[in-house]
Design a protein around this motif. Structure first.
Motif, PDB file in Angstrom:
ATOM      1  N   LEU A 192      -5.608   5.496   2.453  1.00  0.00           N
ATOM      2  CA  LEU A 192      -5.840   4.594   3.574  1.00  0.00           C
ATOM      3  C   LEU A 192      -5.053   5.031   4.802  1.00  0.00           C
ATOM      4  O   LEU A 192      -3.886   5.392   4.703  1.00  0.00           O
TER       5      LEU A 192
ATOM      6  N   GLU B 136      -4.700   2.074  -4.256  1.00  0.00           N
ATOM      7  CA  GLU B 136      -4.068   2.117  -2.951  1.00  0.00           C
ATOM      8  C   GLU B 136      -3.396   0.774  -2.572  1.00  0.00           C
ATOM      9  O   GLU B 136      -2.431   0.759  -1.825  1.00  0.00           O
TER      10      GLU B 136
ATOM     11  N   TYR C  52       0.851  -1.192   0.000  1.00  0.00           N
ATOM     12  CA  TYR C  52       0.000   0.000   0.000  1.00  0.00           C
ATOM     13  C   TYR C  52       0.889   1.245   0.000  1.00  0.00           C
ATOM     14  O   TYR C  52       2.049   1.207   0.398  1.00  0.00           O
TER      15      TYR C  52
ATOM     16  N   ASP D 203      -6.883   1.598   8.885  1.00  0.00           N
ATOM     17  CA  ASP D 203      -7.466   0.821   7.775  1.00  0.00           C
ATOM     18  C   ASP D 203      -6.534  -0.311   7.349  1.00  0.00           C
ATOM     19  O   ASP D 203      -6.975  -1.432   7.081  1.00  0.00           O
TER      20      ASP D 203
ATOM     21  N   LEU E 275      -9.885   2.751  -4.493  1.00  0.00           N
ATOM     22  CA  LEU E 275      -9.056   1.869  -3.685  1.00  0.00           C
ATOM     23  C   LEU E 275      -8.133   0.994  -4.521  1.00  0.00           C
ATOM     24  O   LEU E 275      -7.122   0.483  -4.024  1.00  0.00           O
TER      25      LEU E 275
ATOM     26  N   THR F 160     -10.600   5.984   5.244  1.00  0.00           N
ATOM     27  CA  THR F 160      -9.708   6.827   4.429  1.00  0.00           C
ATOM     28  C   THR F 160      -9.524   8.177   5.119  1.00  0.00           C
ATOM     29  O   THR F 160     -10.081   8.460   6.177  1.00  0.00           O
TER      30      THR F 160
END
Length: 525
Positions: free
Chosen positions: A264, A295, A258, A268, A292, A285
């Protein structure tokens, strides 16, 4: 069969001995005849009788008189022992053969001149170590132990404060000295004999009552190897490959990457990383509306090469060293034709036949020793009680007894019966057996008894070649009694008849007596 196999629990002892020989090395069996608690060699699995109860009563009485330990508990136990003895809960004196299993660690061969383990029956002395509690030692030998005491059977008790509160053990050694034909009993650490040296009066041809089961003898090494010792390298290789494969699978789980500082938050990411199964995870977020998909990025797993962790060569080496094939392991790795399976079964039989031969020789030596002991120990009334009245039991000196006894185990008779193989053999032999029976009956009817006996002897040899334990005598009727020439079948000449009348059938019939119960009109006719 009754005293050696059934009462001695031979099957249970042999089963444990075989497993121990495969895993630990050299197990031992000790064959002893039980009669007198005070005079017999040390027996671990004594047949239950009242002799040990009497020894326990003597030990409890001595402890109470010396005011040792908890006297009230000893008095209560003494009362229970006396009550059981008065009610005759057990037989007063029980005799019989006892087979003890002895671990390899508890046997010491006291002869450094031996170079091969198979020569142990010619060793100068063999010592048997027996672990006893202090109370057992006092019951057995009638005195308190004075040697080293242990808090455990394998390690010495180092905690002196708790040593008195727990049951203590001593090491007793029974040394069978073949040179002096004497048995010495001693306690480790003591300065006196636990029991006065004595000479056993009734032993077999071999001096020692110890029998060892072993295989895998190696040149240059005295003690044989167990199967586990032979497989040490293969086991390490197999375990290493399986461990590496499990580690590779664990480290090769799918991963995700990520972007730090992205949409995020750290919370998360933790929730996504610690999810359970199909759990739905909601992300907050940081207020951004970025998709997403941008991410999280899946990290591709490194492919695992199965050939690098293939244990097939190791398992094949196991089969070569152990003699276990696909059929014996009940797991066929590759489909085989009937011919291939038969060849494989024959190969396995040839690799494992020597072990069965070793076991049969091992049992045969014990059976011969037991038979010699029985001839010396058992009396005629004991034999009549076991075998029934009318049997003759020889009373001979030891030198003649050991020359009379010869016992061999039939080859292949110790394993579990192969029902499938027996049915196949019977299908092949039964037609031939029927033809032979008809031929023997025909030859006997023609008076050719010698030729009939030749056919029967050939059938015996056929059964021996097939290794079948079939008693063919019960399939053939006995021969008729011999008759005199000219005599009527079933009629015997009367006493006092002149010899010349036997040559004339008419005179023989005239002098013959009619059978009892025959009607008068038939007699006159």
């Amino acid at each position: 069969n009754r005293l050696f196999i059934r009462n001695g629990e031979l099957k249970r002892r042999i089963t444990r001995t075989i497993l121990s020989a495969m895993t630990n090395g050299v197990p031992w069996l000790k064959v002893t005849y039980q009669r007198d608690y005070r005079q017999d060699p040390i027996i671990q699995n004594r047949i239950a009788d009242a002799q040990d109860n009497l020894a326990r009563i003597r030990a409890l009485t001595a402890g109470i008189e010396r005011a040792e330990g908890d006297t009230e508990a000893k008095e209560a136990e003494l009362a229970q022992q006396i009550e059981a003895l008065e009610q005759q809960v057990e037989v007063l004196v029980e005799e019989g053969l006892v087979i003890d299993f002895i671990a390899d660690d508890d046997i010491l061969i006291l002869d450094e001149s031996l170079t091969t383990f198979s020569e142990y029956p010619q060793a100068r002395a063999i010592a048997h170590r027996i672990w006893m509690t202090v109370s057992e030692f006092e019951e057995r030998f009638g005195k308190k132990p004075t040697g080293a005491k242990y808090g455990d059977k394998r390690t010495e008790a180092k905690d002196k404060t708790k040593r008195r509160d727990r049951e203590q053990f001593v090491q007793a050694f029974e040394v069978w000295d073949r040179t002096s034909q004497t048995i010495y009993t001693m306690e480790f650490g003591a300065k006196e004999w636990a029991r006065d040296p004595y000479r056993p009066q009734r032993v077999g041809r071999r001096w020692y009552s110890f029998f060892a089961l072993y295989w895998n003898e190696v040149d240059g090494q005295f003690y044989p190897l167990s199967d586990v010792e032979q497989w040490t390298g293969l086991q390490d290789e197999y375990n290493a490959m399986r461990t590496q494969l499990a580690q590779a699978r664990k480290e090769n789980r799918p991963g995700w990457a990520y972007r730090k500082g992205g949409a995020l938050t750290d919370r998360d990411v933790d929730n996504l990383a610690n999810r359970r199964g199909r759990q739905m995870i909601g992300v907050t977020t940081n207020g951004a509306n970025a998709p997403l998909q941008g991410e999280l990025v899946a990290i591709p797993a490194t492919p695992i090469d199965p050939t690098a962790y293939d244990t097939t060569p190791v398992l094949r080496d196991f089969e070569q060293t152990s003699g276990a094939s696909d059929a014996s392991r009940s797991a066929i790795q590759k489909a085989k034709t009937a011919t291939e399976a038969e060849i494989q079964a024959m190969g396995m039989q040839s690799r494992t036949a020597y072990r069965q031969d070793t076991i049969e020789e091992f049992i045969g030596e014990m059976a011969e020793y037991a038979a010699e002991v029985f001839l010396l120990e058992l009396t005629a009334p004991q034999v009549e009680r076991i075998a029934g009245a009318g049997y003759v039991w020889p009373t001979l000196p030891r030198d003649e007894v050991v020359d009379m006894v010869s016992i061999r185990i039939r080859a292949g008779s110790t394993g579990k019966p192969n029902r499938h193989q027996e049915r196949e053999a019977w299908v092949q032999l039964s037609p031939m057996l029927l033809k032979m029976i008809d031929k023997v009956l025909m030859l006997r009817q023609q008076g050719l008894n010698d030729q009939a006996e030749g056919v029967i002897e050939m059938l015996r040899e056929t059964m021996r070649r097939f290794d079948e334990r079939i008693d063919i005598e019960k399939y053939f009727p006995p021969l008729p009694p011999m008759q005199m020439p000219g005599a009527m079948p079933g009629v015997m000449p009367p006493d006092g008849l002149p010899p010349e009348t036997l040559e004339d059938p008419a005179l023989a019939m005239a002098g013959a007596q009619p059978p009892a119960g025959l009607p008068a009109q038939l007699v006159g006719a």
